[in-house]
Design a protein around this motif. Structure first.
Motif, mmCIF file in Angstrom:
data_model
loop_
_atom_site.group_PDB
_atom_site.id
_atom_site.type_symbol
_atom_site.label_atom_id
_atom_site.label_comp_id
_atom_site.label_asym_id
_atom_site.label_seq_id
_atom_site.Cartn_x
_atom_site.Cartn_y
_atom_site.Cartn_z
ATOM 1 N N ALA A 82 40.453 34.746 32.310
ATOM 2 C CA ALA A 82 39.453 35.436 33.333
ATOM 3 C C ALA A 82 39.271 34.574 34.490
ATOM 4 N N THR A 83 39.137 35.002 35.607
ATOM 5 C CA THR A 83 38.839 34.416 36.806
ATOM 6 C C THR A 83 38.099 35.257 37.693
ATOM 7 N N PHE A 84 36.978 34.715 38.631
ATOM 8 C CA PHE A 84 36.413 35.514 39.470
ATOM 9 C C PHE A 84 37.487 35.762 40.639
ATOM 10 N N GLN A 85 37.574 37.154 41.011
ATOM 11 C CA GLN A 85 38.054 37.633 42.182
ATOM 12 C C GLN A 85 37.229 38.560 43.044
ATOM 13 N N PRO A 86 36.185 38.069 43.622
ATOM 14 C CA PRO A 86 35.311 38.788 44.464
ATOM 15 C C PRO A 86 35.912 39.570 45.678
ATOM 16 N N GLU A 87 36.801 38.721 46.386
ATOM 17 C CA GLU A 87 37.401 39.468 47.468
ATOM 18 C C GLU A 87 38.501 41.027 46.941
ATOM 19 N N LYS A 88 39.135 40.417 46.124
ATOM 20 C CA LYS A 88 40.187 41.475 45.445
ATOM 21 C C LYS A 88 39.441 42.732 44.805
ATOM 22 N N ILE A 89 38.381 42.440 44.165
ATOM 23 C CA ILE A 89 37.711 43.484 43.494
ATOM 24 C C ILE A 89 36.590 44.259 44.639
ATOM 25 N N ASN A 90 36.364 43.608 45.631
ATOM 26 C CA ASN A 90 35.421 43.817 46.625
ATOM 27 C C ASN A 90 34.150 44.102 46.102
ATOM 28 N N HIS A 91 33.764 43.023 45.210
ATOM 29 C CA HIS A 91 32.272 42.805 44.861
ATOM 30 C C HIS A 91 32.001 41.508 44.285
ATOM 31 N N PRO A 92 30.814 40.935 44.836
ATOM 32 C CA PRO A 92 30.350 39.480 44.528
ATOM 33 C C PRO A 92 30.575 38.955 43.180
ATOM 34 N N HIS A 93 30.448 40.047 42.144
ATOM 35 C CA HIS A 93 30.572 39.642 40.785
ATOM 36 C C HIS A 93 31.876 39.948 40.123
ATOM 37 N N GLN B 152 38.519 39.289 37.069
ATOM 38 C CA GLN B 152 39.638 39.800 36.644
ATOM 39 C C GLN B 152 40.102 39.165 35.509
ATOM 40 N N ILE B 153 40.353 40.088 34.590
ATOM 41 C CA ILE B 153 40.654 39.646 33.178
ATOM 42 C C ILE B 153 42.037 40.083 32.886
ATOM 43 N N THR B 154 43.039 39.065 32.490
ATOM 44 C CA THR B 154 44.408 39.249 32.472
ATOM 45 C C THR B 154 44.909 38.758 30.856
ATOM 46 N N TYR B 155 45.869 39.724 30.567
ATOM 47 C CA TYR B 155 46.306 39.199 29.208
ATOM 48 C C TYR B 155 47.776 39.796 29.174
ATOM 49 N N GLN B 156 48.371 39.407 28.123
ATOM 50 C CA GLN B 156 49.923 39.656 27.775
ATOM 51 C C GLN B 156 50.104 40.942 26.964
ATOM 52 N N HIS B 157 50.807 41.867 27.353
ATOM 53 C CA HIS B 157 50.878 43.106 26.615
ATOM 54 C C HIS B 157 52.514 43.618 26.784
ATOM 55 N N ASP B 158 53.094 43.805 25.623
ATOM 56 C CA ASP B 158 54.667 44.221 25.761
ATOM 57 C C ASP B 158 55.496 43.511 26.432
ATOM 58 N N ASP B 159 55.250 42.061 26.623
ATOM 59 C CA ASP B 159 56.118 41.260 27.575
ATOM 60 C C ASP B 159 55.602 41.500 29.075
ATOM 61 N N ARG C 277 48.920 42.360 32.327
ATOM 62 C CA ARG C 277 48.045 43.331 32.636
ATOM 63 C C ARG C 277 46.889 42.686 32.930
ATOM 64 N N SER C 278 46.166 43.338 33.836
ATOM 65 C CA SER C 278 44.616 42.976 34.246
ATOM 66 C C SER C 278 43.721 44.069 34.144
ATOM 67 N N LEU C 279 42.537 43.582 33.952
ATOM 68 C CA LEU C 279 41.321 44.568 33.909
ATOM 69 C C LEU C 279 40.488 43.990 35.146
ATOM 70 N N TYR C 280 39.727 44.951 35.719
ATOM 71 C CA TYR C 280 38.971 44.483 36.922
ATOM 72 C C TYR C 280 37.514 45.039 36.633
ATOM 73 N N VAL C 281 36.607 44.015 36.501
ATOM 74 C CA VAL C 281 35.344 44.350 36.172
ATOM 75 C C VAL C 281 34.390 43.452 36.752
ATOM 76 N N TYR C 282 32.970 44.322 36.903
ATOM 77 C CA TYR C 282 31.834 43.575 37.445
ATOM 78 C C TYR C 282 30.517 44.072 36.639
ATOM 79 N N HIS C 283 29.418 43.277 36.882
ATOM 80 C CA HIS C 283 28.230 43.555 36.394
ATOM 81 C C HIS C 283 27.290 43.366 37.533
ATOM 82 N N GLU C 284 26.151 43.954 37.767
ATOM 83 C CA GLU C 284 25.243 43.929 38.902
ATOM 84 C C GLU C 284 24.492 42.710 38.761
ATOM 85 N N SER C 285 24.442 42.240 37.528
ATOM 86 C CA SER C 285 23.468 40.883 37.375
ATOM 87 C C SER C 285 24.574 39.585 37.325
#
Length: 358
Positions: free
Chosen positions: A185-196, A199-206, A209-217
């Protein structure tokens, strides 16, 4: 010399002390502010966070310093504050650096001085990232569009998994169960366009993949970040029980390696939990000037790192040492498999875009 000039000179002398020559919170060089409630020297960015906590902050260069305040700074300082406020920082907890995003810096300062999470005192209830289990709602970016929707995430240190659900109704089962060993996991506020933005990355079938998430808090998203690091740390301690948290004081610096065989990249990181690599090495083919072989340099012979691997590229040679022969063989086999595979057209583009670092 006036008292004002004398006090300023005294503060400048204090900044020559090694522990006070860098910001107490992010490590930036030459701090020019001080929080005189705590007796620490900080950079401009961190001083703003301290001010938001109602801490008394002054500029070393521009503000007037009373004699008693200078004496307080002299008798305290960054080292004394760290001994108190950073007495029990977990090995996995991320300490922000100078150029990290604001949310990491802010929450580190809040956790350290306001919530006093690292003084070694027992907390009730336990701090979220120390329990081995965490769950909650995060805003997740949809796969087909840019819309963010609330999704439930469950992190289990016992199972070494991160699970998320597409619907709030869990009866339909999880959308994905991600192994901690493949996750970062790494913070990517510019890429996700949110200060929080996280980016969660993981390996799947070689594939990566990435999940982009945030929380208001801000506190909640940083808790998620450190909970993920805690679970990954627990996994690594289980998978590699002989590993050490300490940097080796030998001619070789200890680094964490990941081989992306599909893209012919060998990444190396400063530590097991770092999201951003220190460098990357392209693994081409032998007819293009790449090779891999066993190798032990003379200055390394006789220490505990006995099993070496040399990766040769057209522009540079890289030497790595393994503690065990089994690890050396595994790395040689994995690298040679990449070497033996012909390069695809896209591999030449990847190769051209890589610049080697030390």
């Amino acid at each position: 010399m006036s008292n004002h000039d004398w006090n300023k000179k005294m503060l400048m002398e204090l900044l020559k002390r090694p522990e006070d020559s860098r910001c107490a919170d992010c490590g930036a060089a030459d701090p020019d502010w001080a929080c005189y409630k705590l007796g620490v020297f900080v950079c401009l960015n961190c001083s703003g966070v301290h001010r938001s906590l109602s801490s008394r902050v002054k500029s070393i260069q521009l503000d007037y310093w009373e004699d008693e305040v200078v004496e307080f700074m002299k008798s305290n300082g960054n080292a004394k504050a760290r001994a108190m406020f950073e007495k029990a920082v977990p090995a996995f907890y991320y300490r922000p650096r100078e150029h990290d995003c604001d949310v990491l810096r802010e929450q580190w300062i809040h956790a350290k001085y306001e919530r006093m999470e690292f003084t070694g005192e027992i907390k009730y209830p336990p701090i979220s990232y120390t329990t081995g289990f965490y769950e909650g709602m995060l805003w997740k970016k949809g796969k087909e569009n840019t819309q963010f929707l609330k999704r439930k995430f469950v992190l289990s240190e016992r199972d070494f998994t991160l699970t998320y659900y597409n619907k709030e109704n869990e009866s339909k089962g999880p959308k994905a169960i991600i192994s901690i060993k493949d996750l970062n996991a790494t913070f990517q506020p510019e890429k996700i366009n949110h200060p929080h933005g996280l980016q969660i990355t993981y390996q799947h079938d070689d594939h990566t993949r990435s999940l982009y998430v945030y929380h208001e808090s801000p506190e909640e998203i940083v808790t998620w970040y450190n909970a993920i690091r805690a679970a990954r740390y627990a996994y690594l301690k289980t998978a590699y029980p002989t590993g050490s948290d300490e940097e080796q004081t030998e001619p070789f610096k200890k680094r964490w390696f990941i081989l992306d065989s599909q893209n012919r990249k060998l990444f190396y990181f400063k530590g097991k939990l770092d999201a951003e690599e220190l460098g990357v090495i392209f693994i081409g083919t032998e007819n293009k000037g790449y090779s891999v072989k066993e190798y032990v340099p003379k200055h390394a012979r006789g220490n505990k790192w006995k099993c070496g691997v040399m990766v040769k590229t057209p522009g540079r040679q890289f030497v790595f040492m393994c503690e065990q022969e089994r690890e050396q063989k595994e790395w040689l086999d994995a690298l040679r498999q990449v070497l033996s595979r012909p390069m695809a057209p896209q591999d030449y583009t990847i190769e051209a875009n890589i610049s080697y670092k030390r």
